[in-house]
Scaffold this motif. Structure first.
Motif, PDB file in Angstrom:
ATOM      1  N   ALA A  60      -3.551  -4.745   9.249  1.00  0.00           N
ATOM      2  CA  ALA A  60      -3.401  -5.243   7.882  1.00  0.00           C
ATOM      3  C   ALA A  60      -4.605  -4.872   7.018  1.00  0.00           C
ATOM      4  O   ALA A  60      -4.445  -4.488   5.853  1.00  0.00           O
ATOM      5  N   GLN A  61      -5.799  -4.972   7.583  1.00  0.00           N
ATOM      6  CA  GLN A  61      -7.006  -4.751   6.783  1.00  0.00           C
ATOM      7  C   GLN A  61      -7.343  -3.275   6.614  1.00  0.00           C
ATOM      8  O   GLN A  61      -7.760  -2.856   5.527  1.00  0.00           O
ATOM      9  N   THR A  62      -7.171  -2.487   7.665  1.00  0.00           N
ATOM     10  CA  THR A  62      -7.628  -1.100   7.607  1.00  0.00           C
ATOM     11  C   THR A  62      -6.531  -0.105   7.254  1.00  0.00           C
ATOM     12  O   THR A  62      -6.824   1.007   6.831  1.00  0.00           O
ATOM     13  N   VAL A  63      -5.265  -0.488   7.428  1.00  0.00           N
ATOM     14  CA  VAL A  63      -4.157   0.434   7.163  1.00  0.00           C
ATOM     15  C   VAL A  63      -3.282  -0.070   6.016  1.00  0.00           C
ATOM     16  O   VAL A  63      -3.057   0.639   5.027  1.00  0.00           O
ATOM     17  N   ALA A 110       2.612  11.177  -2.801  1.00  0.00           N
ATOM     18  CA  ALA A 110       1.318  11.365  -3.461  1.00  0.00           C
ATOM     19  C   ALA A 110       0.390  10.183  -3.197  1.00  0.00           C
ATOM     20  O   ALA A 110      -0.818  10.362  -2.990  1.00  0.00           O
ATOM     21  N   ALA A 111       0.936   8.970  -3.190  1.00  0.00           N
ATOM     22  CA  ALA A 111       0.109   7.792  -2.929  1.00  0.00           C
ATOM     23  C   ALA A 111      -0.418   7.792  -1.493  1.00  0.00           C
ATOM     24  O   ALA A 111      -1.569   7.404  -1.247  1.00  0.00           O
ATOM     25  N   ILE A 112       0.391   8.225  -0.536  1.00  0.00           N
ATOM     26  CA  ILE A 112      -0.061   8.292   0.859  1.00  0.00           C
ATOM     27  C   ILE A 112      -1.198   9.294   1.003  1.00  0.00           C
ATOM     28  O   ILE A 112      -2.204   9.029   1.689  1.00  0.00           O
ATOM     29  N   ARG A 116      -5.283   8.548   2.120  1.00  0.00           N
ATOM     30  CA  ARG A 116      -5.730   9.063   3.419  1.00  0.00           C
ATOM     31  C   ARG A 116      -7.245   8.950   3.586  1.00  0.00           C
ATOM     32  O   ARG A 116      -7.732   8.693   4.700  1.00  0.00           O
ATOM     33  N   ALA A 117      -8.002   9.104   2.492  1.00  0.00           N
ATOM     34  CA  ALA A 117      -9.461   9.013   2.600  1.00  0.00           C
ATOM     35  C   ALA A 117      -9.919   7.601   2.948  1.00  0.00           C
ATOM     36  O   ALA A 117     -11.014   7.417   3.498  1.00  0.00           O
ATOM     37  N   ASN A 126      -0.739  10.860  10.141  1.00  0.00           N
ATOM     38  CA  ASN A 126      -0.594  10.359   8.780  1.00  0.00           C
ATOM     39  C   ASN A 126       0.573   9.385   8.687  1.00  0.00           C
ATOM     40  O   ASN A 126       1.563   9.522   9.415  1.00  0.00           O
ATOM     41  N   PRO A 127       0.491   8.401   7.801  1.00  0.00           N
ATOM     42  CA  PRO A 127       1.649   7.523   7.573  1.00  0.00           C
ATOM     43  C   PRO A 127       2.862   8.336   7.140  1.00  0.00           C
ATOM     44  O   PRO A 127       2.743   9.341   6.438  1.00  0.00           O
TER      45      PRO A 127
END
Length: 853
Positions: A60-63, A110-112, A116-117, A126-127
């Motif tokens: 939840a916090q990092t992804v 585009a949002a994904i 990514r950074a 990648n998601p």
């Protein structure tokens, strides 16, 4: 002004016009998409990310949080929800009804990329995203079973052959595989030998990562001939890893088989699938927004013979759930109702007109008006669904009115002695304005539905427009075809040549009795006006009362012959126990006389969650509704302790993008997560006390067991060990960590490393975990020795007292140092040295205690 005169004078043109209307409708009918309801699918996209072994809080916090921050700025997002579990995060985005799902998908992509950074560097991939609504029922589920192959092999075939082919079919939004995982080489580490040899978990991970490669190697040119270079650098099965040298201790090589058990297994062992009691892998097909379900299922089934031939012969592929069956059945019933309605309308017209010629005219006008509607429906992008067919059924009564008015008025002039042609001209001229006003007023009745906004407007707009189109076509037919047919078919004979038949005499006698009864009742009503007025007021009041007390709902509950089940067990349940409960639950459901087949799986998403897909027998065989079967199963399923099971009938109309375990769903939001965690259980408990409510539950899961590890940072710093090293060690031990990728011609497989299963059963096993102060450093074997294929170690000396590691513990500081030193010389001149390892017990760096979350 006589609008029908030109059509009466030109019967051939009028006939061709009518045939053109009918043919256009027939051609459109076979091209119209088929669906249970109008296209009400909100554009919905689900984003998924996986990081094996990560806790829900870490996910939840990092992804989830970085992704939500970037996804939340996309235009026209009406709902965004996320669910984070062990090793996975699912974020569902729902857009406005008018948003194009393909344009929304580009914004999501585009949002994904922008997020990514901010995502963790150890995120394996990648998601990804798919255009489908997870709250909708699947359109098709296939079950793969075999008497000889393992679930991992079944999953590999489904992933390699089926999933890619199904994903390419138009209308398929997502292909989910459940019940197993891809094959993998599993390395189950033994803490005892690791500590004995003084080898850290990170050392093993580094060795495994370097042991498997598939890199470019180039080529050699020799006198105009090119040789491509190949090596055996890919270790693809467990046997290739057993002799892998991890380190050297006391001039001897330590192989991977000395410290671990290496097997050919699967990436995630916490998966199980069942189909009618047999182990199975499920291929679950979800529809994309606005998909034509019938067409999509037909395309999938047309592909099945080819795919079955591509699968291993021992794999049996069966249809566990087919949502198109109920849709076809519902549409067939509605179409049959429409046909019966047309016959009844024509029959009633014959009863009252008592003339075959007069009945023939509406008998032609009604089907032509219905058929002609399909053409505009196709041009407007409508479906053949239950609501559009219901509109045509209702329109049958409206359509026949126009034709009857024209026929009756023309027949009246025939009875006055006019010729058929003159009677048609006169009769059509008199009622053309009346027919026009009738049709316009009927369309005006549906104008509020046409202008209704939101979801309800989208639901009933197709119904209202279809009905309006049918009325307009009926108006055209009544002013063109009907007068022309009246001028050609109607005849009036003042004196019948022979006595009417018994049917006509019976109908005439019945009509006379009906007319006489109406005259008597009308006379009584006119004489007792007060009573009639009081009855009218009483009727109005009764309608108001009934409106208040009659149960209300958004849409009638459907019986599609499908049940969707969710098993929500205790959060601390083990996978082995969850699998046993799933088998017992499936057996109970399978034994119900109304059930045809049961498919289900657990694991993958969450260990304590299971999913069931139940196909019921046809209604004629079970004689009870889906709701009654759910009520009948509720008590025996409740006898399985610790595994509440929620069954709901699958519905074609789905609002929202959150999966629910009941008919109604409420979403609670707050800026303070602690407040939600406090009040949600209170609200659930209060609702469960209401006797009118059943299956009250919540997707909030905060009661799982946990072990909290508190790192002593000063001590760790003194040993030169960072929190990242500690996290990596835990990940190596407990996270089913992917440490290497095996490339094959058809797929990619992983090498999974973790502790052996017996060391994963209790938090006390943490005491056996040691952390290497130099974890991840190569063990000093030269590249030249690997190239030669052998490593020869000469004799040497070691400062260790024996071949085992010596552990010296300082009781005052709770420190332990495991020192192993030595050196060796390779006969080829390349040096093979032994690293000095410092093994620190976890107890020296951190304290831990079980708790709850």
């Amino acid at each position: 002004m006589n609008l029908s005169a030109i059509f009466i004078r030109r019967p051939v043109a009028t006939t061709l016009l009518t045939i053109g209307i009918a043919l256009s409708g027939i051609l459109a009918f076979f091209r119209l998409p088929v669906a249970p309801l109008p296209n009400l699918s909100f554009p919905t996209i689900q984003v998924m990310a996986q990081m094996a072994g990560a806790s829900p809080q870490t996910m939840a916090q990092t992804v989830a949080e970085p992704l939500e921050r970037h996804l939340g700025i996309i235009a026209d997002v009406t709902e965004m929800t996320s669910q984070s579990g062990v090793g996975s995060t699912r974020i569902t985005l729902q857009f406005g009804l008018d948003r194009d799902v393909n344009g929304a998908a580009r914004d999501v992509e585009a949002a994904i990329q922008a997020a990514r950074a901010d995502l963790p560097s150890n995120l394996h991939a990648n998601p990804t995203y798919n255009k489908f609504n997870p709250a909708e029922a699947p359109i098709l589920i296939l079950a793969l079973t075999s008497d000889t192959l393992t679930p991992g092999q079944l999953y590999d075939s489904a992933d390699t052959i089926l999933q890619q082919q199904f994903s390419q079919i138009s209308g398929v939004g997502d292909v989910e595989l459940g019940g197993a995982a891809l094959p993998a080489v599993r390395v189950d580490l033994q803490p005892g030998p690791l500590n004995q040899y003084g080898i850290g978990l990170e050392d093993v991970r580094a060795a495994l990562s370097a042991a498997n490669a598939d890199s470019p190697k180039g080529y050699v040119d020799d006198n105009g001939i090119r040789y491509q270079l190949y090596t055996n650098d890919v270790a693809s099965v467990a046997a290739h890893y057993r002799d892998l040298i991890i380190a050297y201790r006391n001039h001897a090589a330590v192989h991977l088989s000395d410290i671990a058990s290496i097997t050919n297994s699967v990436e995630n062992v916490n998966n199980a699938g069942l189909f009618n009691g047999k182990p199975a892998v499920l291929v679950i097909l979800h529809p994309s927004p606005g998909a034509n379900i019938i067409k999509t299922v037909d395309q999938v089934k047309a592909l099945l013979p080819e795919l079955q031939a591509a699968l291993p012969p021992s794999i049996k592929m069966a249809v566990a759930l087919d949502r198109s069956v109920s849709i076809r059945g519902a549409l067939s019933d509605t179409g049959r109702t429409l046909f019966i309605a047309i016959l009844l309308v024509i029959g009633v017209v014959f009863v009252f007109l008592r003339s075959g010629r007069a009945t023939l005219i509406p008998g032609i006008a009604v089907p032509v008006s219905i058929l002609g509607t399909f053409g505009p429906m196709y041009l407007l992008g409508f479906n053949i669904d239950n609501l559009s067919l219901m509109a045509l059924t209702i329109a049958t009564g409206f359509v026949v009115d126009d034709a009857v008015v024209v026929v009756e008025n023309t027949y009246r002039h025939l009875e006055d002695g006019m010729a058929p042609y003159a009677a048609a001209m006169r009769g059509a001229s008199e009622v053309s304005f009346t027919v026009l006003s009738m049709s316009t007023s009927l369309i005006a009745v549906f104008l509020p539905i046409l202008l209704m906004p939101g979801l309800l407007g989208r639901l009933f707009r197709e119904f209202a427009e279809t009905l309006s189109i049918t009325i307009l076509i009926s108006l055209v037919i009544s002013l063109t075809l009907t007068p022309m047919l009246c001028s050609r078919f109607l005849r009036h004979e003042s004196a019948p040549a022979k006595r009417p038949g018994w049917l006509i005499r019976t109908l005439e006698a019945g009509f006379e009795q009906l007319l006489g009864g109406y005259k008597s009742s009308l006379g009584w009503a006119l004489r007792h006006q007060g009573i009639v007025g009081a009855a009218f007021l009483l009727t109005v009041c009764l309608n108001v009362y009934l409106f208040v007390v009659v149960p209300k709902g958004f849409f009638p509950e459907q019986d599609n012959g499908l049940l969707i089940g969710n098993v929500q067990a205790d959060q601390s349940i083990s996978f082995a126990l969850m699998k046993q409960k799933m088998i017992r639950l499936q057996t109970i459901i399978q034994d119900d006389p109304g059930v045809q087949s049961v498919a289900g799986f657990t694991g993958g998403r969450a260990t304590n969650n299971g999913f069931l897909f139940v196909t019921l027998k046809p209604l004629a065989m079970r004689h009870v509704t889906a709701t009654q079967i759910v009520a009948r199963l509720r008590r025996p399923l409740a006898r399985i302790p610790g595994a509440p099971t929620f069954l709901v009938p699958a519905q074609d109309l789905t609002v929202g993008a959150r999966q629910g375990n009941a008919e109604y769903q409420y979403t609670l939001t707050s800026d303070d997560s602690a407040a939600l965690y406090l009040w949600v259980p209170e609200i659930v408990a209060a609702l469960q006390k209401q006797h009118v409510l059943l299956d009250v539950n919540s997707d909030l899961q905060q009661g799982g067991l946990e072990t909290n590890v508190v790192i002593n940072r000063p001590v760790g710093s003194a040993y030169g060990i960072t929190p990242e090293q500690i996290d990596n060690t835990f990940y190596d031990a407990y996270g089913q960590r992917s440490v290497s990728t095996i490339y094959s011609a058809l797929n990619q497989y992983e090498v999974i490393m973790e502790l052996a299963p017996q060391y994963l059963q209790t938090p006390d096993m943490l005491k056996q975990i040691y952390i290497s102060a130099s974890g991840g450093v190569a063990s000093g074997v030269s590249q030249s020795n690997f190239a030669a294929g052998t490593v020869e170690a000469a004799t040497g000396s070691s400062t260790a007292a024996s071949s085992t590691a010596t552990v010296a513990q300082d009781s005052a500081t709770n420190r332990a140092v495991n020192s192993v030193t030595g050196n060796a010389n390779a006969s080829s001149g390349a040096s093979v040295s032994t690293n000095q390892e410092t093994m620190i017990p976890l107890a020296a760096l951190a304290s831990y205690a079980p708790g709850t979350t």
